[in-house]
Write a protein that holds these residues in place. Structure first.
Motif, PDB file in Angstrom:
ATOM      1  N   GLY A 128      33.158  39.386  35.022  1.00 35.81           N
ATOM      2  CA  GLY A 128      34.521  38.890  35.087  1.00 35.81           C
ATOM      3  C   GLY A 128      35.481  39.779  34.312  1.00 35.81           C
ATOM      4  O   GLY A 128      36.591  40.063  34.771  1.00 35.81           O
ATOM      5  N   SER A 153      38.732  41.773  35.781  1.00 35.29           N
ATOM      6  CA  SER A 153      40.089  41.440  35.358  1.00 35.29           C
ATOM      7  C   SER A 153      40.709  42.518  34.478  1.00 35.29           C
ATOM      8  O   SER A 153      41.924  42.726  34.512  1.00 35.29           O
ATOM      9  CB  SER A 153      40.106  40.090  34.637  1.00 35.29           C
ATOM     10  OG  SER A 153      39.260  40.096  33.519  1.00 35.29           O
ATOM     11  N   GLN A 208      35.344  34.030  34.617  1.00 32.09           N
ATOM     12  CA  GLN A 208      36.424  35.010  34.576  1.00 32.09           C
ATOM     13  C   GLN A 208      37.688  34.403  33.961  1.00 32.09           C
ATOM     14  O   GLN A 208      38.347  35.032  33.130  1.00 32.09           O
ATOM     15  CB  GLN A 208      36.716  35.522  35.979  1.00 32.09           C
ATOM     16  CG  GLN A 208      37.750  36.638  36.039  1.00 32.09           C
ATOM     17  CD  GLN A 208      37.983  37.102  37.466  1.00 32.09           C
ATOM     18  OE1 GLN A 208      38.174  36.282  38.361  1.00 32.09           O
ATOM     19  NE2 GLN A 208      37.931  38.403  37.681  1.00 32.09           N
TER      20      GLN A 208
END
Length: 294
Positions: free
Chosen positions: A209, A213, A246
């Motif tokens: 995650g 991101s 995430q």
């Protein structure tokens, strides 16, 4: 550690050969880093003590760095001392998010290797990194410090609990837990993964995650990443758990910055970083909320 005291402590390390030069390295929002040259080599010296409010304990970072070097994931550890970690200098290009996306498959493969191989070389007591514990602990720290955003905490805690339930039971790996682009280095022949401050036993989904991101992955990138890591295309259940973790990783980054507003002495605009990461969390949580978990 004042600047002259730090440089004096670095100079006193017994590994140097001949005269040395010491110069600060830019970047980094947790530690101070220096490039040291002697007659034989170049080395990077990471300077920093324990930071309990962020769960950073240097015994853990040092053990992880030794193990990652033994696994061929990270540069060789040349020496340690209280508050100091000396690493072999890697001549190469430090990645930015665009470079991570361009080398996505190689970065994912390196992270997968780290998850499988670093633990084989670990020695002594090690930390875990449970993002949901971290979020609860940060909330306590922020209340105790009277942070300006304390009124937001009940809502953030409720959403963190929702994410924890969605994440469910996890399989543990030894994670890096800070997969910023700048922690990947390309020496022209291979990739290295550096900076193990936050290392600990965790779900692989946290690293995956964060890799996404922190580096601007789109849906196609994420699909390829999860397929490569798990060996099959992600189904609805995996997608739901991935999005939950995430989101938690983004909330953790925002609350890390909030705590740093209160406790860090580094010259960095944590207020702006908090706002940026809260906005990213809100966007990700909206996506998570609209998912069908089945």
């Amino acid at each position: 550690m004042a600047g002259d005291t730090v440089e004096a402590r670095i100079a006193e390390l017994p590994l140097w050969q001949g005269s040395i030069s010491i110069e600060p390295l830019s970047g980094g929002i947790t530690n101070r880093n220096f490039l040291v040259r002697d007659s034989l080599r170049r080395a990077v010296v990471r300077v920093g003590g324990d930071i309990p409010v962020h769960g950073i304990m240097r015994f853990n970072e040092h053990a992880a760095s030794f193990a990652a070097a033994e696994a061929g994931i990270s540069p060789k550890v040349l020496a340690t001392a209280p508050g100091l970690l000396v690493l072999d200098y890697v001549e190469g290009r430090t990645f930015d998010p665009a470079a991570v996306r361009a080398r996505r498959d190689d970065c994912v493969a390196l992270v997968a290797r780290a998850h499988c191989e670093v633990a084989e070389h670990l020695r002594g007591p090690l930390l875990s990194f449970n993002v949901f514990h971290v979020l609860r602990d940060y909330a306590h720290t922020l209340r105790e410090g009277g942070h300006r955003l304390v009124p937001m905490l009940p809502d953030l805690a409720a959403r963190a609990r929702e994410l924890e339930l969605a994440a469910g039971a996890v399989d543990l790996v030894f994670g890096h837990n800070d997969l910023l682009a700048a922690n990947f280095i390309d020496d022209g022949k291979r990739l290295w993964l550096v900076d193990w401050d936050y290392a600990g036993f965790n779900t692989a989904l946290f690293d995956l995650g964060g890799l996404s991101s922190n580096n601007g992955f789109d849906l196609a990138d994420e699909t390829a990443m999860l397929s490569a890591y798990f060996g099959h295309e992600p189904g609805p259940s995996l997608w739901h758990r991935f999005r939950a973790v995430q989101c938690a990783s983004l909330l953790r980054e925002a609350m890390w910055s909030m705590v740093s507003e209160l406790h860090s002495t580094l010259a960095f605009d944590y207020v702006a970083y908090t706002a940026e990461n809260l906005a990213r969390f809100e966007a990700a949580f909206t996506v998570f909320s609209e998912m069908d978990p089945s």
